[in-house]
Design an enzyme around this catalytic site. Structure first.
Site, PDB file in Angstrom:
ATOM      1  N   GLY A  22       6.647 -22.014 -68.812  1.00 24.59           N
ATOM      2  CA  GLY A  22       7.598 -21.128 -68.128  1.00 24.59           C
ATOM      3  C   GLY A  22       7.444 -21.289 -66.624  1.00 24.59           C
ATOM      4  O   GLY A  22       7.516 -20.329 -65.867  1.00 24.59           O
ATOM      5  N   GLY A  23       7.256 -22.537 -66.204  1.00 26.74           N
ATOM      6  CA  GLY A  23       6.921 -22.822 -64.787  1.00 26.74           C
ATOM      7  C   GLY A  23       8.121 -22.899 -63.870  1.00 26.74           C
ATOM      8  O   GLY A  23       7.995 -23.321 -62.717  1.00 26.74           O
ATOM      9  N   ASP A  31      10.666 -24.735 -75.410  1.00 20.75           N
ATOM     10  CA  ASP A  31      10.875 -23.318 -75.679  1.00 20.75           C
ATOM     11  C   ASP A  31       9.563 -22.766 -76.226  1.00 20.75           C
ATOM     12  O   ASP A  31       9.070 -23.257 -77.245  1.00 20.75           O
ATOM     13  CB  ASP A  31      12.004 -23.160 -76.711  1.00 20.75           C
ATOM     14  N   HIS A  85       4.950 -10.873 -68.613  1.00 24.61           N
ATOM     15  CA  HIS A  85       5.442  -9.523 -68.283  1.00 24.61           C
ATOM     16  C   HIS A  85       6.941  -9.362 -68.586  1.00 24.61           C
ATOM     17  O   HIS A  85       7.442  -8.253 -68.606  1.00 24.61           O
ATOM     18  CB  HIS A  85       5.117  -9.128 -66.826  1.00 24.61           C
TER      19      HIS A  85
HETATM   20  C1  LIG Z   1       9.772 -14.727 -64.199  1.00 25.39           C
HETATM   21  S1  LIG Z   1       9.988 -16.434 -64.397  1.00 25.39           S
HETATM   22  C2  LIG Z   1       8.414 -17.029 -63.864  1.00 25.39           C
HETATM   23  C3  LIG Z   1       8.484 -18.414 -63.375  1.00 25.39           C
HETATM   24  C4  LIG Z   1       7.205 -18.998 -62.793  1.00 25.39           C
HETATM   25  N1  LIG Z   1       6.134 -19.040 -63.766  1.00 25.39           N
HETATM   26  C5  LIG Z   1       6.807 -18.220 -61.562  1.00 25.39           C
HETATM   27  O1  LIG Z   1       5.837 -17.460 -61.626  1.00 25.39           O
HETATM   28  O2  LIG Z   1       7.449 -18.349 -60.536  1.00 25.39           O
HETATM   29  C6  LIG Z   1       9.947 -16.703 -66.138  1.00 25.39           C
HETATM   30  C7  LIG Z   1      10.231 -18.150 -66.533  1.00 25.39           C
HETATM   31  O3  LIG Z   1      10.181 -18.207 -67.976  1.00 25.39           O
HETATM   32  C8  LIG Z   1      11.175 -19.102 -68.407  1.00 25.39           C
HETATM   33  N2  LIG Z   1      11.487 -18.844 -69.824  1.00 25.39           N
HETATM   34  C9  LIG Z   1      12.202 -17.816 -70.354  1.00 25.39           C
HETATM   35  N3  LIG Z   1      12.292 -17.939 -71.672  1.00 25.39           N
HETATM   36  C10 LIG Z   1      11.603 -19.070 -72.011  1.00 25.39           C
HETATM   37  C11 LIG Z   1      11.337 -19.731 -73.240  1.00 25.39           C
HETATM   38  N4  LIG Z   1      11.779 -19.233 -74.403  1.00 25.39           N
HETATM   39  N5  LIG Z   1      10.611 -20.861 -73.228  1.00 25.39           N
HETATM   40  C12 LIG Z   1      10.149 -21.374 -72.043  1.00 25.39           C
HETATM   41  N6  LIG Z   1      10.363 -20.783 -70.829  1.00 25.39           N
HETATM   42  C13 LIG Z   1      11.086 -19.657 -70.824  1.00 25.39           C
HETATM   43  C14 LIG Z   1      12.343 -18.818 -67.475  1.00 25.39           C
HETATM   44  O4  LIG Z   1      13.281 -19.877 -67.488  1.00 25.39           O
HETATM   45  C15 LIG Z   1      11.606 -18.635 -66.144  1.00 25.39           C
HETATM   46  O5  LIG Z   1      11.512 -19.847 -65.433  1.00 25.39           O
END
Ligand SMILES: C[S@@+](CC[C@H](N)C(=O)[O-])C[C@H]1O[C@@H](n2cnc3c(N)ncnc32)[C@H](O)[C@@H]1O
Length: 424
Positions: free
Chosen positions: A259-260, A305, A325
């Protein structure tokens, strides 16, 4: 109108309360505390400055009457957000920053930007009345550090990508909650954001669909600016805990950021530790990986995912920042179990970089973000007890240590897998 909407028409409190300062008795003590903090500026740590801000906020509230606080919230602050957003969209903050620190006339700015002069005058007058811009003459303004910083994508774009796209989810939270019997929500498919906008899209899909995906990513890449980050030696000793003992082969995975987003955290890591061995791997949904631009070419981009099996096995570390969170315990449990299955016992570490909410005296940045989680995701900022429950009891991982660095700074929750033999 919704028949359940309550209209306030009676009260047990005397009306005079509304126009009396909230807490005049506290004012001398607050002033003396603020004076002491100011004497210590530059000598003590940045914590002193933050404590001074907190006391100044208390002072403002103690001197204000309830009516004034209401007007500040309902007219002042919301009007300022409106004017800031206007300035971002119209290019005002970029232009003022380019013009430098000199005084700038509203009619000149308006004519350069194609804005009706009267409109710009009204908006700038409010921002200056709120103390965000310096008024130096009639219709003439000088930028402040704050308005200059609005031209930075990391500061300005959150107002559009986050607040403008989602705020009805917060402002109408009462209706969402009333309809659900005032329970603490945990269903990621039923959020106040979705209710307020009549959509089934989650925040990331919605913001991208509205054309503000880049704005949101810029905000995510910058909201930590100026704050100590997890690799700071006062927080987590990266060399001792991760680099020493890591597989030196170039094909080995060193750090996977789940989720980067568009890779800002891995880029910062690469810059801080250019000689770390192995691969850095960015994982996010295809929608996000497709938006990655200008990322250090040594960082591997992977569509993934987190509900699916973790494809990278036995990495030295898996890192999850500000993502758990956004989700309920059920979703997080499944995500963590996917990581656990991929971890190599005795070698891999999972690093969860999130706030640990103290049971008392929580900093407003943590509680404020908790409100965003509540309204926008039906999720939460977790306390220490909640983290132990999720990570150890539900996901079956072991917390080795929680590395913390003071109020308002995210902790590193370091976890390991012990004798993994399938589902816990
Ligand atoms: C609040 S952001 C945090 C991003 C990063 N880690 C940061 O701290 O800046 C949450 C991230 O989770 C990703 N995300 C949401 N659902 C996801 C999934 N099912 N699988 C992978 N990533 C996901 C979003 O696309 C987003 O980039």
């Amino acid at each position: 109108m919704d028949a359940d909407n309550k209209v306030k028409d009676s009260t047990t409190v005397d009306i005079s309360v509304a126009s009396s300062p909230s807490n005049l008795d506290e004012v001398p003590k607050l002033l003396s505390e603020i004076g002491e903090y100011i004497q210590r500026f530059g000598i003590d740590t940045d914590e002193i400055r933050k404590d001074a801000i907190f006391k100044c906020r208390q002072l403002f509230l103690a001197l204000s009457t309830p009516r004034e606080i209401m007007a500040d919230h309902c007219w002042g602050q919301i009007g300022a957000m409106m004017a800031v957003g206007f300035g971002l969209d119209s290019g005002l903050w970029d232009l003022m920053a380019q013009n430098g620190d000199k005084p700038q006339r509203a009619p000149d700015l308006a004519s350069s930007l194609g804005i009706e002069p009267k409109l710009l005058s009204r908006l700038l007058r409010h921002l200056s009345a709120m103390g965000l811009l310096n008024e130096v003459g009639e219709d003439e303004y000088q930028p402040t550090n704050y308005t200059k910083a609005l031209s930075l994508p990391q500061i300005g774009n959150g107002y559009l990508g986050l607040t403008a796209c989602t705020s009805a989810g917060c402002l109408k939270y009462h209706e969402f909650s009333r309809k659900r019997g005032w329970i603490n929500p945990t269903n990621p498919e039923d959020t106040s954001l979705m209710d307020a906008y009549g959509t089934d899209k989650d925040l990331f899909s919605r913001v991208n669909e509205l054309g503000y995906g880049k704005h949101l990513n810029d905000y995510l890449g910058g909201y930590n600016l100026g704050r100590r980050w997890w690799i700071h030696p006062d927080i987590y000793p990266v060399k001792e805990r991760l680099i020493n003992g890591a597989d030196p082969s170039p094909d080995a995975s060193f750090l996977v950021d789940i989720g980067g987003n568009v890779g800002h955290d891995l880029e910062r890591f690469r810059a801080a530790f250019p000689d770390a061995p192995g691969k850095l791997i960015l994982q996010d949904l295809p929608m996000m990986i497709g938006q990655v631009k200008n990322l250090d070419s040594s960082i591997v981009r992977m569509e993934y995912d987190f509900r699916d099996e973790q494809p990278v096995k036995g990495s030295r570390a898996y890192y999850i920042h500000s993502t758990l969170h956004n989700w309920s315990d059920d979703v997080c449990e499944s995500l963590l179990k996917r990581v656990k299955e991929a971890m190599k016992p005795g070698y891999s570490r999972l690093l969860i970089n999130e706030f640990v909410v103290p049971e008392m005296g929580a900093h407003w940045e943590i509680t404020g973000l908790d409100m965003m989680m509540l309204a926008l995701f039906s999720s939460e900022q977790r306390t220490r007890v909640a983290w132990y429950d999720l990570i150890e009891r539900r996901a079956g991982l072991r917390i080795v240590q929680i590395w913390s660095a003071g109020a308002g700074v995210e902790s590193v929750i370091e976890c390991e897998v012990t004798n993994y033999e399938g589902e816990a």
